[in-house]
Design a protein around this motif. Structure first.
Motif, PDB file in Angstrom:
ATOM      1  N   ARG A 188      35.217  54.996  18.635  1.00 44.16           N
ATOM      2  CA  ARG A 188      33.917  54.858  17.962  1.00 44.16           C
ATOM      3  C   ARG A 188      32.935  54.027  18.772  1.00 44.16           C
ATOM      4  N   GLU A 189      33.443  52.966  19.376  1.00 45.83           N
ATOM      5  CA  GLU A 189      32.551  52.047  20.086  1.00 45.83           C
ATOM      6  C   GLU A 189      32.246  52.496  21.517  1.00 45.83           C
ATOM      7  N   GLY A 190      32.850  53.613  21.920  1.00 44.37           N
ATOM      8  CA  GLY A 190      32.608  54.104  23.281  1.00 44.37           C
ATOM      9  C   GLY A 190      33.419  53.385  24.349  1.00 44.37           C
ATOM     10  N   LEU A 191      34.410  52.606  23.915  1.00 44.96           N
ATOM     11  CA  LEU A 191      35.202  51.856  24.908  1.00 44.96           C
ATOM     12  C   LEU A 191      36.097  52.791  25.720  1.00 44.96           C
ATOM     13  N   GLU A 242      35.457  55.720  26.695  1.00 49.71           N
ATOM     14  CA  GLU A 242      34.646  56.344  27.739  1.00 49.71           C
ATOM     15  C   GLU A 242      34.459  55.372  28.918  1.00 49.71           C
ATOM     16  N   LYS A 261      41.209  54.200  17.432  1.00 52.95           N
ATOM     17  CA  LYS A 261      40.075  54.892  16.830  1.00 52.95           C
ATOM     18  C   LYS A 261      38.789  54.058  16.948  1.00 52.95           C
ATOM     19  N   GLN A 262      38.933  52.752  16.782  1.00 50.78           N
ATOM     20  CA  GLN A 262      37.776  51.869  16.900  1.00 50.78           C
ATOM     21  C   GLN A 262      37.244  51.877  18.339  1.00 50.78           C
ATOM     22  N   CYS A 263      38.157  51.921  19.307  1.00 49.99           N
ATOM     23  CA  CYS A 263      37.752  52.018  20.722  1.00 49.99           C
ATOM     24  C   CYS A 263      36.950  53.298  20.944  1.00 49.99           C
ATOM     25  N   ILE A 295      41.512  44.905  19.036  1.00 48.24           N
ATOM     26  CA  ILE A 295      40.164  45.397  19.360  1.00 48.24           C
ATOM     27  C   ILE A 295      39.373  44.366  20.180  1.00 48.24           C
ATOM     28  N   SER A 296      39.547  43.091  19.894  1.00 47.07           N
ATOM     29  CA  SER A 296      38.794  42.090  20.668  1.00 47.07           C
ATOM     30  C   SER A 296      39.238  42.104  22.137  1.00 47.07           C
ATOM     31  N   ARG A 351      37.606  45.115  23.749  1.00 51.43           N
ATOM     32  CA  ARG A 351      36.183  44.827  24.031  1.00 51.43           C
ATOM     33  C   ARG A 351      36.051  43.940  25.265  1.00 51.43           C
ATOM     34  N   ARG A 402      32.996  48.029  32.409  1.00 47.24           N
ATOM     35  CA  ARG A 402      31.772  48.819  32.242  1.00 47.24           C
ATOM     36  C   ARG A 402      31.031  48.973  33.580  1.00 47.24           C
TER      37      ARG A 402
END
Lengths: 420, 165
Positions: free
Chosen positions: A342-345, A347, A338-340, A306-307, A310, A317
């Motif tokens: 949730r965090e909108g990554l 998109e 799933k975490q991506c 996940i890091s 991000r 972005r």
């Protein structure tokens, strides 16, 4: 007598006194791992050994990650054989399909490996778990079959090389840069038959995911393991993943008998890439900044956590991937994916024009999901850039951190985020 | 075991992707793997090999992945022994487990040229270059490796421990 971290961990798993480097010791295993490429051979050897049962059904992990989703009939058949074996042996930790992620991202995340463990895996990047203070090393399928049958293996105690990082981390420098700097310095056989032990203020401040990235590439210097001390960060990581906090301190003793000490000051360093065709062919990004790129891979057991996602999203972005580049983002595990989400990554990646794919090793090893054609060049957050690794023998791979890979995707050439 | 055959030279840091690219790892069959041996170095490389020929490599041979398919592919291609300056550690262990003996010949490896006729007296760790008329004597095998070889490979070794020999 002062001991290295290597000697201390091996001692925890052996009844023999670990006294010197080069000594051969019999060790008990905490966990034994294989994947969809290596498990079929391990199962074959297990049968030939006339073993009936695995030593402990909770301590075998089988992850069908390399060619997932099954890329052709043969690879699908290999998984069928593994699934049948997992059922027959009632293996607790069998991952396939939607539960499957890239093994060396999945096992730490699921809390299956932890500090002080001794892990062998039929995959060279098993050394990743050194990031958690586990002695973990890759072996071939038949050694793994023996481990599955006996719950133990022999190991030669490797001499250790200490690697210290000090100074102030520049904004765009990451764990990937730190490990590439080392491989560039000592070469692809610089730590052959040896263990790497990392330390220094930069390492103390480095999150566990970064340590996993660094330990992952210990093998690219020829090392048997790449070890990090167990500290508060490791403890917090374990607790978050449902493991009991380790009740022991694990670090090398002062005055431990290191064969060699390598030190880096990271202050003012710029991000690096490993140029074709060896992970040791390391150069500052600015030296190769005009090199056109046709593919970018963000993912793998090195940089698909996940890091890393991000980091990549931070660069992508509100920007667009160059029209001549296919930028493929593969979060390493279902939980990361799933975490991506949730965090909108996701998109951010889609808006930038990336292809967001499944959790797979796929392109890293030239398996599928992003293969290079003749003369094509990739920047990848993976760990190997051997000739033909990602496809055609006439293709090239540059290894880099997620921020460098993302910046390269935007500019269509090898580039650091500072150049955007 | 003694061996006699023509030397095929490869370079330094030859990785397992060069020995057998991952796209061929959809089988465990030695003959099929052998047909693609060194396909990652040069398409059709293996066509030069006649059964019994000897592979001679530089530094750090077999670096990279843990795939046991690499020593199996070399055996499947008909090369029964490998000489190198040095070997990567996972490959080293795998090769002995698979019954592929390795000879670590250090700097002197460079004196062997592609196409030389070689004879190997394994018991003495001796490599004879019949074309050029010199001998190389390799250091003896580590104890752990001879134990595996003596049991006929790791499968036999474990079978014995499980009491199923």
């Amino acid at each position: 007598m002062s001991k290295t971290l290597t000697q201390k961990i091996l001692q925890k798993h052996s009844d023999e006194a670990v006294e010197r480097d080069g000594q051969i010791v019999q060790c008990r295993l905490s966990l034994v791992l294989a994947n969809d490429i290596t498990a079929p051979l391990a199962i074959k050897s297990f049968r030939e050994m006339r073993a009936d049962r695995v030593f402990d059904r909770d301590k075998i992990v089988l992850v069908m990650d390399h060619f997932t989703p099954q890329k052709d009939i043969d690879s699908a058949n290999q998984v069928l054989g593994c699934r049948a074996f997992a059922r027959e042996q009632n293996i607790t930790h069998y991952y396939e399909g939607g539960s499957c992620g890239v093994e060396h991202a999945l096992l730490p995340e699921q809390g299956l490996v932890g500090p002080g463990d001794l892990v062998i895996g039929a995959d060279s990047h098993t050394c990743t778990y050194g990031g958690l203070g586990a002695f973990a090393t890759g072996m071939g399928s038949t050694d793994i079959a023996a481990g599955m049958a006996l719950g133990e293996t022999w190991l030669k105690v490797p001499p250790a090389i200490r690697v210290n990082y000090a100074g102030v981390m520049p904004e765009w420098l990451g764990a990937k840069d730190l490990i590439l700097m080392l491989i560039g310095e000592i070469g692809v056989d610089g730590a052959l038959y040896r263990a790497l032990e990392f330390g220094g203020p930069v390492i103390d401040a480095l999150p566990v995911e970064g340590r996993l990235t660094m330990a992952n590439m210990a093998i690219e210097a020829g090392a048997k393991a790449g070890l990090f001390p167990v500290d508060e960060r490791t403890r917090a990581y374990c607790v978050e993943r449902g493991r009991p906090a380790p009740d022991f301190v694990l670090a090398a003793d002062d005055g431990a008998p290191y064969e060699r000490i390598v030190s880096f000051d990271v202050t003012g360093r710029e991000p690096v890439v490993a140029c074709p065709h060896l992970p040791s062919n390391v150069k500052p990004v600015s030296e190769v900044a005009d090199t056109p790129v046709q593919q970018v891979i963000i993912g793998s057991c090195t940089n698909g956590r996940i890091s890393d996602m991000r980091d990549a999203a931070l660069v992508l972005r509100s920007r667009k991937v160059d029209k001549n580049v296919r930028c493929i983002v593969l979060p390493s595990t279902p939980a990361v994916w799933k975490q991506c989400l949730r965090e909108g990554l996701l998109e951010i990646f889609m808006d930038a024009g990336c292809i967001v794919g499944p959790c797979t090793c796929g392109p890293c090893l030239g398996g599928h999901m992003g293969i290079l054609g003749d003369g094509e060049r990739a920047v990848a957050t993976t760990n190997r850039n051997f000739k033909g690794r990602m496809g055609s023998l006439d293709s090239e791979v540059y290894l880099a951190s997620p921020v460098v890979a993302a910046a390269s995707a935007v500019l269509g050439r090898v580039a650091g985020p500072g150049q955007l | 075991m003694n061996y006699k055959g023509k030397a095929h030279r490869v370079g330094d840091h030859i990785d397992t992707d060069a020995i057998i690219p991952a796209r061929f790892l959809v089988t465990t069959d030695a003959v099929k793997l052998g047909e693609n041996c060194f396909a990652g170095l040069e398409p059709g490389w293996v066509k030069r090999v006649r059964k019994g020929d000897i592979l001679v490599a530089g530094r750090n041979f077999g670096c990279g992945s843990s795939r046991e398919h690499a020593p199996i592919a070399i055996l499947g291609a008909g090369m029964p022994v490998v000489i190198a300056h040095s070997f990567a550690r996972i490959f080293y262990r795998n090769a002995f487990n698979m019954g592929l003996p390795l000879m670590e010949a250090g700097d002197e490896t460079a004196n062997i040229q592609d196409g030389d006729e070689l004879e190997i007296v394994a018991r003495e760790g001796r490599i004879r270059d019949l074309t050029r008329g010199f001998d190389i004597v390799c250091p003896p095998l580590p104890e752990s490796m001879s134990a595996v070889l003596n049991a006929g490979g790791l499968v036999g070794h474990v079978r014995k421990r499980l009491g199923k020999a």
